[in-house]
Design a protein around this motif. Structure first.
Motif, PDB file in Angstrom:
ATOM      1  N   GLY A 176     -38.873  50.815   8.142  1.00 55.76           N
ATOM      2  CA  GLY A 176     -39.039  52.201   8.563  1.00 55.76           C
ATOM      3  C   GLY A 176     -38.950  53.167   7.402  1.00 55.76           C
ATOM      4  O   GLY A 176     -39.680  54.167   7.353  1.00 55.76           O
ATOM      5  N   GLU A 177     -38.071  52.898   6.454  1.00 54.73           N
ATOM      6  CA  GLU A 177     -37.933  53.760   5.282  1.00 54.73           C
ATOM      7  C   GLU A 177     -39.197  53.756   4.429  1.00 54.73           C
ATOM      8  O   GLU A 177     -39.539  54.760   3.809  1.00 54.73           O
ATOM      9  N   ILE A 178     -39.883  52.627   4.383  1.00 51.74           N
ATOM     10  CA  ILE A 178     -41.048  52.490   3.497  1.00 51.74           C
ATOM     11  C   ILE A 178     -42.357  52.840   4.210  1.00 51.74           C
ATOM     12  O   ILE A 178     -43.203  53.547   3.652  1.00 51.74           O
ATOM     13  N   PHE A 179     -42.540  52.386   5.433  1.00 52.63           N
ATOM     14  CA  PHE A 179     -43.791  52.619   6.162  1.00 52.63           C
ATOM     15  C   PHE A 179     -43.712  53.807   7.122  1.00 52.63           C
ATOM     16  O   PHE A 179     -44.746  54.292   7.579  1.00 52.63           O
ATOM     17  N   GLY A 180     -42.497  54.247   7.431  1.00 58.51           N
ATOM     18  CA  GLY A 180     -42.311  55.275   8.457  1.00 58.51           C
ATOM     19  C   GLY A 180     -41.994  54.608   9.777  1.00 58.51           C
ATOM     20  O   GLY A 180     -42.688  53.669  10.176  1.00 58.51           O
ATOM     21  N   LYS A 181     -40.958  55.077  10.437  1.00 61.37           N
ATOM     22  CA  LYS A 181     -40.482  54.381  11.634  1.00 61.37           C
ATOM     23  C   LYS A 181     -41.505  54.358  12.764  1.00 61.37           C
ATOM     24  O   LYS A 181     -41.468  53.487  13.634  1.00 61.37           O
ATOM     25  N   ASP A 182     -42.448  55.315  12.762  1.00 61.31           N
ATOM     26  CA  ASP A 182     -43.468  55.343  13.810  1.00 61.31           C
ATOM     27  C   ASP A 182     -44.624  54.384  13.525  1.00 61.31           C
ATOM     28  O   ASP A 182     -45.518  54.217  14.366  1.00 61.31           O
ATOM     29  N   ASN A 183     -44.617  53.761  12.356  1.00 59.30           N
ATOM     30  CA  ASN A 183     -45.708  52.872  11.947  1.00 59.30           C
ATOM     31  C   ASN A 183     -45.320  51.398  11.965  1.00 59.30           C
ATOM     32  O   ASN A 183     -46.055  50.562  11.426  1.00 59.30           O
ATOM     33  N   ILE A 184     -44.174  51.087  12.560  1.00 61.97           N
ATOM     34  CA  ILE A 184     -43.723  49.692  12.564  1.00 61.97           C
ATOM     35  C   ILE A 184     -43.455  49.218  13.999  1.00 61.97           C
ATOM     36  O   ILE A 184     -43.077  49.998  14.864  1.00 61.97           O
ATOM     37  N   GLU A 185     -43.705  47.922  14.204  1.00 61.83           N
ATOM     38  CA  GLU A 185     -43.354  47.247  15.454  1.00 61.83           C
ATOM     39  C   GLU A 185     -42.587  45.980  15.071  1.00 61.83           C
ATOM     40  O   GLU A 185     -43.031  45.238  14.192  1.00 61.83           O
ATOM     41  N   ILE A 186     -41.458  45.770  15.722  1.00 62.36           N
ATOM     42  CA  ILE A 186     -40.602  44.638  15.360  1.00 62.36           C
ATOM     43  C   ILE A 186     -40.224  43.850  16.608  1.00 62.36           C
ATOM     44  O   ILE A 186     -39.889  44.426  17.644  1.00 62.36           O
ATOM     45  N   ILE A 187     -40.304  42.545  16.485  1.00 64.21           N
ATOM     46  CA  ILE A 187     -39.935  41.658  17.585  1.00 64.21           C
ATOM     47  C   ILE A 187     -39.202  40.448  17.002  1.00 64.21           C
ATOM     48  O   ILE A 187     -39.454  40.073  15.857  1.00 64.21           O
ATOM     49  N   SER A 188     -38.294  39.894  17.773  1.00 65.44           N
ATOM     50  CA  SER A 188     -37.621  38.674  17.319  1.00 65.44           C
ATOM     51  C   SER A 188     -38.030  37.519  18.225  1.00 65.44           C
ATOM     52  O   SER A 188     -38.398  37.709  19.390  1.00 65.44           O
TER      53      SER A 188
END
Length: 230
Positions: A176-188
């Motif tokens: 989020g710090e590098i790409f912007g938190k609105d530009n990431i999707e995370i799943i485990s």
């Protein structure tokens, strides 16, 4: 022919030579080392292919991988070039560079960067993620997987180091710090049973589909990240 022989041997290993006894896992040594490669498909690899398969639409144009291009070729569509990044020259290497050194990397060059199980082997992983961002064209996508609850990779530890294990929270913060938190999707991906399996070297073929597919964020084997460059 060699692939077929290896497949037959792995099946024999699983079903005849050393079948799993789920009622007797009270042991100090795992059933198999090396994540279970000599028995079949390691559970983390099963999850990686599930993640990449779900994001086939992102894998197009100029597609980059580390050291080889097997996933690009397996899941890519409308790929214009298969790019391979490595710190040393090699047969299929098209970019000689280091993710922690932006000066060694082309900028705004890649449409999709498939980076599986790599950042945990880089001590300065945040700078390496910045390097991945640097490589991508605007609108380009990074498909990354990170190690969660898995054993040390002895092979990688002896060559360049095995430094980190991630959580959903740590991945969300750094990407989020590098790409912007609105530009990431995370799943485990993972659960207590599949965590037990990978630690023991028990493979995906020895588990039921519903056991593999169940997700418990408290027991992540891998953290998968889709990050888009604004």
């Amino acid at each position: 022919m060699l692939k077929v022989i290896r497949k037959i041997f792995k099946k024999m290993k699983r079903e005849v030579i050393s079948p799993v006894s789920w009622d007797n896992l009270r042991r100090l040594q795992p059933l198999a080392t090396g994540f279970g490669y000599n028995r079949g498909t390691p559970v983390d690899r099963h999850y990686i292919t599930s993640f990449l398969s779900a994001h086939r639409a992102d894998i197009h144009g100029q597609v980059l991988e580390i050291a080889e291009s097997s996933y690009s070729k397996q899941f890519g569509t409308n790929v214009s070039s298969y790019e391979v990044l490595h710190v040393q020259p090699g047969k299929d290497v098209t970019i000689i560079g280091d993710l922690t050194n932006k000066a060694s990397l082309p900028a705004n060059y890649i449409d999709c960067f498939i980076c599986t199980q790599t950042f945990n082997f880089i001590y300065d992983f945040k700078t390496a993620i910045e390097g991945a961002h640097h490589l991508l064209k605007p609108g380009g996508v990074l498909l990354a997987t990170l190690a969660g609850a898995t054993q040390i990779s002895v092979y990688d530890e002896q060559r360049w180091g095995d430094y980190w294990r991630f959580t959903i929270q740590s991945a969300a913060k750094v990407f989020g710090e590098i790409f912007g938190k609105d530009n990431i999707e995370i799943i485990s991906y993972g659960n207590v049973l599949t965590c037990t399996a990978i630690l023991q070297g028990i493979t995906a073929e020895e588990l039921l589909p519903e056991e593999l597919d169940y997700r418990d964020p408290v027991y992540p084997i891998i953290i998968a990240v889709r990050a888009k460059k604004a």
